[in-house]
Design a protein around this motif. Structure first.
Motif, PDB file in Angstrom:
ATOM      1  N   ARG A  25      46.686 -10.113  75.123  1.00 27.58           N
ATOM      2  CA  ARG A  25      45.506  -9.973  75.974  1.00 27.58           C
ATOM      3  C   ARG A  25      44.405 -10.907  75.487  1.00 27.58           C
ATOM      4  NH1 ARG A  25      44.570  -3.694  74.501  1.00 27.58           N
ATOM      5  NH2 ARG A  25      43.909  -3.890  72.328  1.00 27.58           N
ATOM      6  N   LEU A  26      43.515 -11.231  76.396  1.00 29.17           N
ATOM      7  CA  LEU A  26      42.414 -12.126  76.074  1.00 29.17           C
ATOM      8  C   LEU A  26      41.413 -11.437  75.164  1.00 29.17           C
ATOM      9  CD1 LEU A  26      41.754 -13.667  79.593  1.00 29.17           C
ATOM     10  CD2 LEU A  26      42.349 -14.988  77.556  1.00 29.17           C
ATOM     11  N   THR A  27      40.883 -12.202  74.204  1.00 32.31           N
ATOM     12  CA  THR A  27      39.729 -11.741  73.445  1.00 32.31           C
ATOM     13  C   THR A  27      38.475 -11.990  74.296  1.00 32.31           C
ATOM     14  OG1 THR A  27      39.352 -13.896  72.439  1.00 32.31           O
ATOM     15  CG2 THR A  27      40.871 -12.400  71.292  1.00 32.31           C
ATOM     16  N   PRO A  28      37.334 -11.427  73.929  1.00 34.69           N
ATOM     17  CA  PRO A  28      36.097 -11.754  74.664  1.00 34.69           C
ATOM     18  C   PRO A  28      35.839 -13.264  74.718  1.00 34.69           C
ATOM     19  CG  PRO A  28      35.751  -9.820  73.301  1.00 34.69           C
ATOM     20  CD  PRO A  28      37.116 -10.346  72.938  1.00 34.69           C
ATOM     21  N   LEU A  29      36.114 -13.963  73.622  1.00 33.03           N
ATOM     22  CA  LEU A  29      35.963 -15.415  73.624  1.00 33.03           C
ATOM     23  C   LEU A  29      36.935 -16.053  74.614  1.00 33.03           C
ATOM     24  CD1 LEU A  29      34.783 -18.030  72.436  1.00 33.03           C
ATOM     25  CD2 LEU A  29      36.529 -17.896  70.626  1.00 33.03           C
ATOM     26  N   GLY A  30      38.179 -15.573  74.621  1.00 32.20           N
ATOM     27  CA  GLY A  30      39.160 -16.102  75.555  1.00 32.20           C
ATOM     28  C   GLY A  30      38.762 -15.852  76.999  1.00 32.20           C
ATOM     29  N   GLN A  31      38.235 -14.666  77.283  1.00 35.96           N
ATOM     30  CA  GLN A  31      37.796 -14.364  78.645  1.00 35.96           C
ATOM     31  C   GLN A  31      36.648 -15.280  79.060  1.00 35.96           C
ATOM     32  OE1 GLN A  31      39.240 -11.808  80.751  1.00 35.96           O
ATOM     33  NE2 GLN A  31      38.166 -13.192  82.150  1.00 35.96           N
ATOM     34  N   GLN A  32      35.720 -15.534  78.137  1.00 39.77           N
ATOM     35  CA  GLN A  32      34.612 -16.446  78.441  1.00 39.77           C
ATOM     36  C   GLN A  32      35.125 -17.843  78.752  1.00 39.77           C
ATOM     37  OE1 GLN A  32      31.287 -16.693  75.543  1.00 39.77           O
ATOM     38  NE2 GLN A  32      31.519 -18.915  75.696  1.00 39.77           N
ATOM     39  N   LEU A  33      36.058 -18.316  77.926  1.00 35.59           N
ATOM     40  CA  LEU A  33      36.607 -19.653  78.154  1.00 35.59           C
ATOM     41  C   LEU A  33      37.351 -19.702  79.485  1.00 35.59           C
ATOM     42  CD1 LEU A  33      37.107 -22.501  77.062  1.00 35.59           C
ATOM     43  CD2 LEU A  33      39.201 -21.621  75.986  1.00 35.59           C
ATOM     44  N   HIS A  34      38.136 -18.668  79.774  1.00 38.92           N
ATOM     45  CA  HIS A  34      38.866 -18.611  81.047  1.00 38.92           C
ATOM     46  C   HIS A  34      37.901 -18.704  82.228  1.00 38.92           C
ATOM     47  CE1 HIS A  34      40.329 -16.292  84.543  1.00 38.92           C
ATOM     48  NE2 HIS A  34      41.481 -16.892  84.286  1.00 38.92           N
TER      49      HIS A  34
END
Length: 294
Positions: A56-65
């Motif tokens: 699953r995406l981390t908060p950082l990953g979600q922001q980048l996405h």
């Protein structure tokens, strides 16, 4: 970050599975893992939480996405439009449909037109005895069909609409005047066949009634014209979809709800190796609107 690495990241963010991401992009799972690790090193933080049971995406990953997706889609759109212009080809999406209830799709098609101005959607009729052939021979780009879809070379998009299942019978049939029927009633009737692949028939017409009695197979048909010819004479009956009550009303045909049939689900699908930004825009449009209730 290279364009291919961005594509890997966005696909993994959608699939949340390294194997499926690799299959979608025709790379190895190791290539997906390497791309993600490279991105995380360059950015300086984890983009995904990975365990043996989930991704699953981390908060950082979600922001980048969220930041990358619009830019990536715009870039792909620009490249595709440039390629179309170079070929002298118009922006066209050929949508295959087993049914002709195009009006039910108007919310999706109108929103797609707003998101993809200049793209023309062409509707193409597809027979249900071999529907996926039109995708595989490239005569349609996207197909709208009922679930399940179990074809390894196809990508299944979001559910576009749901609707009840009804029994199509002759207007003079013994069941025509009933308020509803059960799958149990089909043990006493010849039931039209012809849908292919076989798992479609099982999804719409189980081999056995709820009590375990066999449901007899009737004549095989490949399209609506043949179906109505068989049903109107009383030779057979056929479970079908409720939009037929509005689009195919006939004086010699009756539609009776099947009260123990689950809702049918219709979805877009397309060849994984011919996915384009136009197709992705159509899919994201349907996903954002959510399933239409017919």
């Amino acid at each position: 970050m290279e364009l291919r690495d961005i594509e890997i990241f966005l696909t993994l963010a959608r699939e949340l599975h390294f194997g499926r991401t690799a299959e979608r992009l025709y790379v190895t799972p190791a290539r997906v893992s390497q791309a993600v690790k490279k991105q995380e090193r360059g950015i300086g933080g984890a983009l995904f939480e990975r365990t043996s049971h989930h991704v699953r995406l981390t908060p950082l990953g979600q922001q980048l996405h969220d930041d990358l997706l619009p830019a990536y889609q715009a870039l792909r759109h620009g490249l595709e439009r440039a390629a179309q212009t170079a070929r002298g080809a118009p922006d066209v999406l050929r949508l295959g449909m087993i049914s002709s209830n195009t009006g039910d799709l108007r919310p999706v098609l109108d929103e797609f037109a707003a998101r993809r101005p200049g793209c023309t959607v062409q509707i193409r009729a597809v027979a249900y005895d071999d529907p996926f052939a039109r995708l595989r021979d490239a005569t349609v780009d996207v197909l709208l069909v009922w679930l399940p879809i179990e074809e390894p070379d196809l990508t299944v998009g979001p559910v576009v609409c749901t609707e009840p299942v009804v029994l199509v019978v002759s207007a003079t049939h013994r069941l025509a005047a009933r308020a509803s029927v059960s799958y149990e009633d089909l043990a006493d009737e010849a039931v039209v066949t012809g849908a292919s692949p076989a798992y479609w028939r099982q999804a719409l017409i189980p081999a056995l009634t709820p009590s375990g009695r066999p449901i007899p197979a009737g004549p095989s048909v490949s399209d609506g014209t043949q179906l109505f010819a068989v049903v109107a004479t009383g030779e057979a009956v056929c479970p079908a979809f409720a939009h037929g009550t509005r689009y195919y009303a006939r004086p010699d045909i009756a539609y009776v709800p099947i009260h123990d049939a689950p809702l049918s689900h219709w979805a877009f699908c397309w060849r994984s190796d011919t996915e384009t930004d136009t197709i992705r825009t159509l899919a994201s449009t349907a996903a954002d609107l959510g399933p239409l209730t017919l």
